[in-house]
Design a protein around this motif. Structure first.
Motif, PDB file in Angstrom:
ATOM      1  N   LYS A 179     -17.279   5.479  -6.111  1.00 35.38           N
ATOM      2  CA  LYS A 179     -16.885   4.595  -5.067  1.00 35.38           C
ATOM      3  C   LYS A 179     -15.974   5.147  -4.025  1.00 35.38           C
ATOM      4  CE  LYS A 179     -16.258  -0.505  -4.111  1.00 35.38           C
ATOM      5  NZ  LYS A 179     -17.434  -1.241  -3.710  1.00 35.38           N
ATOM      6  N   ILE A 180     -14.772   5.734  -4.771  1.00 32.96           N
ATOM      7  CA  ILE A 180     -14.084   6.510  -3.841  1.00 32.96           C
ATOM      8  C   ILE A 180     -14.430   7.666  -3.235  1.00 32.96           C
ATOM      9  CG2 ILE A 180     -11.682   7.983  -4.282  1.00 32.96           C
ATOM     10  CD1 ILE A 180     -10.805   5.768  -6.382  1.00 32.96           C
ATOM     11  N   VAL A 217      -7.902  12.764  -6.814  1.00 30.34           N
ATOM     12  CA  VAL A 217      -7.710  11.581  -7.321  1.00 30.34           C
ATOM     13  C   VAL A 217      -8.029  11.542  -8.916  1.00 30.34           C
ATOM     14  CG1 VAL A 217      -8.054   9.220  -7.194  1.00 30.34           C
ATOM     15  CG2 VAL A 217      -7.921  10.469  -5.153  1.00 30.34           C
ATOM     16  N   PHE A 218      -7.170  11.081  -9.896  1.00 34.61           N
ATOM     17  CA  PHE A 218      -7.498  10.858 -11.428  1.00 34.61           C
ATOM     18  C   PHE A 218      -7.959   9.518 -11.677  1.00 34.61           C
ATOM     19  CE2 PHE A 218      -4.455  14.329 -10.568  1.00 34.61           C
ATOM     20  CZ  PHE A 218      -5.191  15.542 -11.195  1.00 34.61           C
ATOM     21  N   SER A 229       0.723  -1.254   0.016  1.00 39.46           N
ATOM     22  CA  SER A 229      -0.059  -0.174   0.233  1.00 39.46           C
ATOM     23  C   SER A 229       0.913   1.227   0.045  1.00 39.46           C
ATOM     24  CB  SER A 229      -0.977  -0.093   1.127  1.00 39.46           C
ATOM     25  OG  SER A 229      -0.205  -0.399   2.290  1.00 39.46           O
ATOM     26  N   LEU A 230       0.226   2.232  -0.621  1.00 42.60           N
ATOM     27  CA  LEU A 230       1.153   3.616  -0.560  1.00 42.60           C
ATOM     28  C   LEU A 230       0.745   4.315   0.916  1.00 42.60           C
ATOM     29  CD1 LEU A 230      -0.398   5.049  -4.056  1.00 42.60           C
ATOM     30  CD2 LEU A 230       1.974   3.932  -3.573  1.00 42.60           C
ATOM     31  N   LYS A 231       1.575   4.982   1.430  1.00 44.92           N
ATOM     32  CA  LYS A 231       1.530   5.742   2.681  1.00 44.92           C
ATOM     33  C   LYS A 231       0.949   7.232   2.591  1.00 44.92           C
ATOM     34  CE  LYS A 231       3.228   2.088   4.548  1.00 44.92           C
ATOM     35  NZ  LYS A 231       2.705   1.091   3.486  1.00 44.92           N
ATOM     36  N   ARG A 232       1.347   7.869   1.459  1.00 52.27           N
ATOM     37  CA  ARG A 232       0.857   9.113   1.379  1.00 52.27           C
ATOM     38  C   ARG A 232       0.889   9.376  -0.266  1.00 52.27           C
ATOM     39  NH1 ARG A 232       5.468  13.880   1.406  1.00 52.27           N
ATOM     40  NH2 ARG A 232       4.349  15.130   0.225  1.00 52.27           N
ATOM     41  N   ALA A 233      -0.263  10.441  -0.666  1.00 56.94           N
ATOM     42  CA  ALA A 233       0.088  10.680  -2.068  1.00 56.94           C
ATOM     43  C   ALA A 233      -0.771  12.005  -1.815  1.00 56.94           C
ATOM     44  CB  ALA A 233      -0.903   9.730  -2.996  1.00 56.94           C
ATOM     45  N   ASP A 234      -0.221  13.255  -2.366  1.00 62.42           N
ATOM     46  CA  ASP A 234      -0.994  14.451  -2.514  1.00 62.42           C
ATOM     47  C   ASP A 234      -1.641  14.552  -3.452  1.00 62.42           C
ATOM     48  OD1 ASP A 234       0.507  15.598  -0.376  1.00 62.42           O
ATOM     49  OD2 ASP A 234       2.322  15.643  -1.823  1.00 62.42           O
ATOM     50  N   TYR A 235      -1.439  13.838  -4.742  1.00 61.20           N
ATOM     51  CA  TYR A 235      -2.198  13.640  -5.888  1.00 61.20           C
ATOM     52  C   TYR A 235      -2.012  12.232  -6.358  1.00 61.20           C
ATOM     53  CZ  TYR A 235      -2.707  18.741  -5.961  1.00 61.20           C
ATOM     54  OH  TYR A 235      -2.747  19.914  -5.815  1.00 61.20           O
ATOM     55  N   LEU A 236      -3.097  11.499  -6.860  1.00 57.42           N
ATOM     56  CA  LEU A 236      -3.211  10.126  -7.134  1.00 57.42           C
ATOM     57  C   LEU A 236      -3.715   9.776  -8.522  1.00 57.42           C
ATOM     58  CD1 LEU A 236      -2.861   7.072  -6.225  1.00 57.42           C
ATOM     59  CD2 LEU A 236      -4.963   7.538  -4.971  1.00 57.42           C
ATOM     60  N   GLY A 292     -14.429   9.430   0.716  1.00 60.38           N
ATOM     61  CA  GLY A 292     -14.767  10.768   0.936  1.00 60.38           C
ATOM     62  C   GLY A 292     -13.678  11.695  -0.088  1.00 60.38           C
ATOM     63  N   TRP A 293     -12.958  11.026  -0.897  1.00 61.52           N
ATOM     64  CA  TRP A 293     -11.890  11.904  -1.649  1.00 61.52           C
ATOM     65  C   TRP A 293     -12.505  12.379  -2.708  1.00 61.52           C
ATOM     66  CZ3 TRP A 293      -7.496   7.472  -1.694  1.00 61.52           C
ATOM     67  CH2 TRP A 293      -7.030   7.181  -0.167  1.00 61.52           C
ATOM     68  N   LYS A 294     -11.922  13.678  -3.309  1.00 64.61           N
ATOM     69  CA  LYS A 294     -12.484  14.238  -4.342  1.00 64.61           C
ATOM     70  C   LYS A 294     -11.634  13.637  -5.673  1.00 64.61           C
ATOM     71  CE  LYS A 294     -11.700  18.898  -6.360  1.00 64.61           C
ATOM     72  NZ  LYS A 294     -10.759  19.810  -6.072  1.00 64.61           N
ATOM     73  N   THR A 295     -12.598  13.285  -6.488  1.00 66.06           N
ATOM     74  CA  THR A 295     -11.894  12.426  -7.970  1.00 66.06           C
ATOM     75  C   THR A 295     -12.448  13.096  -9.022  1.00 66.06           C
ATOM     76  OG1 THR A 295     -14.102  11.318  -7.869  1.00 66.06           O
ATOM     77  CG2 THR A 295     -12.305  10.429  -6.720  1.00 66.06           C
TER      78      THR A 295
END
Ligand SMILES: [Zn+2]
Length: 452
Positions: free
Chosen positions: A431-432, A415-416, A196-203, A437-440
């Protein structure tokens, strides 16, 4: 940083992402479009960035829809480094020259049948172009931070999926942009779970199975049942499988089913020179997958490796029961086509698809119930049983993606969602939003984003 989407937008192939800083440009993934003609023709359209503006290329994994455009950039004049994990470099050595060879074959075929716009038809690139491209590969180990440019560093994290496959983190000193790459499943038979990724400012996240959940079924049992029924009818089982990864997994599963006496000891053939070479690479990278040396030895002693064209022809004409594993996995080309011509018209036989079937491919048509299919210009009636086991896919389903994303504690600013057909990308984005609750957003081809 700026990010531009140059492929895998609204579709699953052609992955290419341009990352720009103030004075540098890199391409993350360099994939071919595959599948329907509309997309394949896009391989011939120029990119909005020229080869001489690119400082480096970074690959998530070796599948051609992520790496297969590289020889074209090298042919045009790109001379920079191409960073990838050691496993990806090894597999590219098999896949890219073969892709060049097939491009040349296609051009020859088009010349013979006069259906190309170019006169004479010219290949997208040649085997020689691909061999030249390989010299630019720079193997980078997993887990370490690699400073590839004065203002850019990258890190590869294991993504499951196939040997060498990675998620990639790109840092510019202040922001971290992460690319999921193709994400494997936590319960894959031969690959370890994705880290798993621990951090992503943009994904940037893939959505191949964004609108699907893998069936909860004992896939091995279902496969054994279909093999037993076919054997009882005196038929042959044909398994079209991606040469890298799925072919090895299927052989491992067949070996286990035989050892446990759950299927009869029919002869098992692997008819794909590329899959045979990929199996050898698997033998060399034991620490990177679940198969032990002993597992690999058992696969070797069970399998008849079909190497020459003559052996392949003889096998296609053989009438006694057996199990044939052959590529390509979506029946879009390769030796599997010769087998399909013989296998499909006979109701005793079974064709088992074990991976994702992209829109417009023969595989997709067959699993959707086509009653006839065109191969080498001939209409072939479909009388054989067609089975599709999504449970063997090398991609995480939508819930597994959510689970994998769950370890990122601070929500990414954006998130793209890419690398999915429209409905799949839409479902994944929703679903994301709902579960995390993330912006996609779902970028369109050539869309640009400012990452601040
Ligand atoms: Zn892939």
């Amino acid at each position: 940083m700026k990010l531009q989407f140059l492929g895998a937008a609204g579709t699953v192939t052609g992955s290419k992402y341009l990352v720009e800083t103030d004075n540098r440009k890199i391409l993350v993934d360099c994939g071919l479009y595959q599948g329907v003609k509309h997309y394949r023709l896009m391989n011939r359209q120029p990119l909005p960035v020229s080869y001489d503006e690119l400082d480096a290329i970074v690959l998530t994994h070796a599948h051609l829809d992520h790496s297969g455009y590289l020889p074209l950039l090298v042919k045009e004049g790109f001379t920079g480094p191409v960073y990838a994990t050691p496993g990806t470099c090894e597999l590219c050595k098999i896949l890219l020259p073969d892709s060049g060879f097939l491009q040349e074959e296609d051009a020859r075929h088009a010349a013979k049948h006069g259906y190309s716009k170019h006169n004479p038809p010219h290949p997208l690139y040649t085997e020689q172009d691909a061999l030249r491209a390989l010299k630019q590969l720079k193997p980078c180990s997993f887990g370490q931070i690699h400073k590839i440019l004065p203002d850019l560093s990258i890190r590869f994290r294991p993504a499951g999926h196939i040997l060498g496959a990675a998620s990639i983190e790109v840092f510019d000193g202040s922001h971290m942009l992460a690319f999921s790459g193709d994400v494997g499943r936590p319960d894959d038979l031969i690959m370890y779970p994705p880290e798993s990724l621990k951090r992503a400012d943009y994904l940037v996240v893939e959505s191949t199975y964004g609108d699907r959940i893998h069936e909860e079924m004992d896939a091995a049992e279902a496969m054994a049942k279909a093999i037993n029924e076919t054997a009882a009818a005196g038929g042959t089982v044909l398994i079209p499988a991606f040469a890298v990864g799925r072919a090895q997994m299927i052989l491992h599963l067949l070996e286990r089913l035989r050892a446990e006496n759950r299927i009869p000891k029919l002869p098992v053939y692997l008819n794909s020179p590329m899959a045979i070479k990929a199996t050898e690479v698997f033998h060399r990278f034991h620490e990177k997958h679940r198969l032990t040396k002993d597992d690999c030895r058992k696969i070797d002693s069970m399998t008849h490796y079909v190497r020459t064209v003559e052996e392949s022809m003889a096998l296609a004409n053989q009438t006694f029961p057996g199990i044939i594993v052959s590529a390509s996995g979506m029946a879009s080309g390769g030796r599997v086509l010769h087998h399909l011509k013989h296998i499909l018209p006979n109701h005793r036989n079974t064709v088992m698809f074990v991976g994702y079937q992209a829109m417009g491919t023969r595989g997709e048509k067959l699993v959707s119930g086509a009653t006839s299919i065109k191969i080498h210009g001939q209409n072939i009636p479909v009388k054989a049983r067609i089975k599709h086991f999504d449970a063997f896919s090398a991609h995480a389903d939508s819930s597994q993606i959510i689970q994998w994303l769950g370890s990122i504690k601070t929500p990414p600013k954006q998130v793209f969602v890419t690398h999915g057909e429209t409905e799949a990308a839409q479902a994944m984005a929703e679903k994301i939003q709902i579960e995390l609750g993330w912006k996609t957003c779902i970028p369109k081809l050539t869309d640009k984003a400012e990452l601040q």
